[in-house]
Design a protein around this motif. Structure first.
Motif, mmCIF file in Angstrom:
data_model
loop_
_atom_site.group_PDB
_atom_site.id
_atom_site.type_symbol
_atom_site.label_atom_id
_atom_site.label_comp_id
_atom_site.label_asym_id
_atom_site.label_seq_id
_atom_site.Cartn_x
_atom_site.Cartn_y
_atom_site.Cartn_z
ATOM 1 N N ILE A 1 10.987 99.840 47.360
ATOM 2 C CA ILE A 1 9.152 99.915 47.500
ATOM 3 C C ILE A 1 7.998 100.756 46.407
ATOM 4 N N PHE A 2 8.211 101.694 46.183
ATOM 5 C CA PHE A 2 8.192 102.677 44.742
ATOM 6 C C PHE A 2 8.959 101.692 43.441
ATOM 7 N N GLN A 3 9.416 101.663 43.210
ATOM 8 C CA GLN A 3 10.279 101.313 41.618
ATOM 9 C C GLN A 3 8.701 99.933 41.948
ATOM 10 N N GLY A 4 8.954 98.988 42.669
ATOM 11 C CA GLY A 4 7.993 97.749 42.658
ATOM 12 C C GLY A 4 6.246 97.963 42.504
ATOM 13 N N LEU A 5 6.361 99.610 42.875
ATOM 14 C CA LEU A 5 4.922 100.308 42.573
ATOM 15 C C LEU A 5 5.362 100.165 40.917
ATOM 16 N N GLY A 6 6.090 101.217 40.115
ATOM 17 C CA GLY A 6 6.673 101.438 39.180
ATOM 18 C C GLY A 6 5.932 102.913 39.213
ATOM 19 N N ILE A 7 6.011 103.591 40.828
ATOM 20 C CA ILE A 7 6.092 105.033 40.429
ATOM 21 C C ILE A 7 7.274 105.874 40.432
#
Length: 425
Positions: free
Chosen positions: A308-314
Motif C-alpha cells: 500500500i505504501f509503495q503504491g503511494l510512493g512513500i
RNA sequence: GGAGAGAUGGCUGAGUGGCCGAAAGCGCCGGUUUGCUAAACCGGUGUACCGGGUAAACCGGUACCACGGGUUCGAAUCCCGUUCUCUCCGCCA
C-alpha cells in the motif's frame, strides 16, 4: 490473557517474560491462588455430589427417613453455597492477576525496555530531496485550504478537525484504494460499528474506563467509542466456535477511531498527526491455533501494508518492535514508519500485531477440527491498511512541490479526480 | 418509544419440579450391504473445569437448556432482573 494451566506450568518463563516487557508482576501470589482454586473446586464438587445423591433418594425414601434426608439436603445447600462464595472470591482475585500478565513473546523479537531497542528490519524508497525548504503538512494544508483546525477545536475541541476540498477527496480515495487492495487480497469487507460494549474492548485488551484510559466512553451505558476497528472485527466472532476448515479468515473493516490521547500532549500535537478522531481501514485475521499459521498471516499483513505504501510512493522503514513496547496482547509487532519531511523524521503509519491466542481466550473464540479433540483458541492478528490522517501527512509532505502544490500519487487519481492539488487562485 | 411473543445440543424441535446432558429428526463420523453413486440398516456423535492415568486412549466427578439472581431436599421446567430476537403500532435518515 494467558491460560492458567500454562502459567502454572511455565511460571519461570512467564515471570521472565514480564520482566522483559517491563511489567511489574510477581507470580508467587497467583500460584498460591491457583492452588486454592483447585482445592475449593474439588471440595465443592464433592459436596454437590453428595447433595445430588441425597436429593435423589428422597422420592423413594420411606416417610420416616425423609425428614432426615431433607435436613441433610438443607445443610448441604448451605455448605455448597459457602464454598461457592469462597471460590468466587479466589477466582476473581486470580483473574485480576492473570489479566496483568502480557502475552508471551516471539523468540526473535528484540528485547529491551523502550523504543530505542526496537530494530529496523527493512527500508524502502528514497527520501525525497527538495531544492527548497519543505513545508510540513499543516502549512501545506492551510495554504491549499485543505483543513480547518480552528473550526474543529471550536466545535469539538483540540484534536478535532474538518477536512476540506481535495483533502476530503483524498481521504475517500485512500479508503477506496485500501478497500480495493484488500478485496483483491481476499479479505471480507466490513463497515463496523463505531461503538462497542466495554466487555469487547476488554477482550481485545483495552481498558475502557480506567483513570488512564485512551477511550471515550458513553455515560450511563456500557458502550465506548472504538479506538480501532480491531475492536469490532475481533468482537465479531466473540464466543463462537469456528470450523478450523474455514480458517484463516481475513476481515477488513472501515471505521472511525476515537482516542483521548491522554498524556499525549506536548509531543507531536501539531496538525493532524495526533488527533482524537480519524478514519481507518483495518485488517483483522483469525488463524488456526499454531504459531506457524499466524506468523505466516502476520507476514502477509505486513507485506500488504508495504504494498500500500509503495503504491503511494512513500519511503518507509519496517520496525520489529521491542519487548518493552509491545503492549499486553501482542506476541510480535511490526510497525511501518513513513518518512515525513515536514518533521524530518519517521512517523508511525501502520502497526501489525500477532496476538496469538491472547485475545481469543478472553473473547471465547475457538475452533474445532477433526485433527484434535475438543476446541482450541484461534490466533488473532491485526494490522493497519490505511490510517487516513497519517497517510495523508505522508502523501502531502513527500509529494509537495516547490510551488506549494502536491502531486497526487497515480494510484489515487481515479478517486481524487485530478493529478495535483494546487494553491487556489 | 408503546404492545405482545420467544431464546433448549452443529441445525430443526420435544420437554411445565426428581427416571433430563436432555426425545425425535436432520447433519456429521465409523461400519454392514452394494458394479459405482445413491438408498437402506447398525453404532457413535457437545463444551468447560477438577481428579486419576508417564502420555494418548480412557476412567471418575462437577457444571452448563440466552445471561444473572431467587424459591426448593431437588429447577431446562416455578419466581425476579438483564440481554438479544421476532411480530404489530408510532417515529425517523
Amino acid at each position: 490473557m494467558l491460560d492458567l494451566t500454562y502459567i502454572t506450568e511455565n511460571a519461570d518463563a512467564v515471570q521472565q517474560n514480564c520482566r522483559d516487557r517491563g511489567v511489574a508482576f510477581e507470580i508467587g501470589e497467583l500460584l498460591s491462588l491457583a492452588e486454592q482454586r483447585r482445592t475449593l473446586i474439588a471440595a465443592g464438587d464433592a459436596l454437590r455430589h453428595e447433595q445430588k445423591e441425597v436429593s435423589g433418594k428422597i422420592p423413594k425414601a420411606p416417610a420416616d427417613e425423609r425428614g432426615g434426608l431433607v435436613a441433610r439436603g438443607k445443610e448441604l445447600r448451605e455448605l455448597v453455597s459457602d464454598k461457592e462464595k469462597e471460590l468466587a472470591a479466589v477466582e476473581s482475585a486470580l483473574r485480576a492477576r492473570q489479566l496483568q500478565i502480557p502475552n508471551m513473546t516471539h523468540p526473535d523479537a528484540p528485547v529491551g525496555p523502550d523504543e530505542s531497542h526496537s530494530r529496523t528490519i527493512r527500508e524502502w524508497g528514497d527520501k525525497p530531496k527538495f531544492d527548497f525548504q519543505p513545508r510540513d503538512h499543516v502549512e501545506l494544508m492551510s495554504q491549499l485550504d485543505l483543513v480547518d483546525l480552528e473550526g474543529g477545536a471550536k466545535v469539538a475541541g483540540h484534536g478535532f478537525y474538518y477536512l476540506k476540498n481535495e483533502a476530503v477527496l483524498l481521504e475517500l480515495a485512500l479508503v477506496q484504494y485500501a478497500v480495493a487492495k484488500l478485496r483483491a487480497e481476499g479479505f471480507t469487507l466490513f463497515t463496523t460499528p463505531d461503538l462497542a460494549r466495554d466487555e469487547v474492548l476488554e477482550g481485545i485488551g483495552f481498558n475502557p474506563r480506567g483513570p488512564e484510559t485512551q477511550i471515550y466512553s458513553v455515560q450511563n451505558t456500557d458502550l465506548s467509542l472504538v479506538a480501532t476497528a480491531e475492536i469490532t472485527l475481533g468482537g465479531l466472532l466473540k464466543d463462537e466456535i469456528l470450523d478450523a476448515g474455514t480458517l484463516p479468515r481475513k476481515y477488513a473493516g472501515l471505521s472511525h477511531c476515537f482516542r483521548t490521547e491522554a498524556g499525549g500532549h506536548g509531543k507531536a500535537t501539531r496538525g493532524i498527526y495526533r488527533v482524537h478522531q480519524f478514519t481507518k481501514v483495518e485488517m483483522f485475521g483469525y488463524t488456526g491455533p499454531d504459531v506457524a499459521a499466524s506468523d505466516e498471516l502476520h507476514a502477509t499483513i505486513v507485506r500488504i501494508e508495504e504494498d500500500i505504501f509503495q503504491g503511494l510512493g512513500i519511503p518507509y522503514r519496517v520496525i520489529d518492535t521491542c519487548t518493552g513496547d509491545l503492549g499486553g496482547p501482542a506476541y510480535r509487532k511490526f510497525d511501518l514508519e513513513a518518512w515525513m519531511p515536514g518533521r524530518n523524521e519517521y512517523g508511525e503509519v501502520t502497526s501489525a500485531s500477532n496476538c496469538t491466542d491472547y485475545q481469543s481466550r478472553r473473547l471465547g473464540i475457538r475452533c474445532k477440527s477433526p485433527d484434535w479433540k475438543g476446541t482450541r483458541f484461534v490466533h488473532t492478528l491485526n494490522g493497519t491498511a490505511v490510517a487516513c490522517t497519517r497517510a495523508m501527512i505522508a502523501i502531502l509532505e513527500n509529494h509537495q512541490q516547490a510551488d506549494g502544490s502536491v502531486v497526487i500519487p497515480p494510484a489515487l487519481r481515479p478517486w481524487v479526480g485530478c493529478d495535483r492539488i494546487s494553491p487556489k487562485a
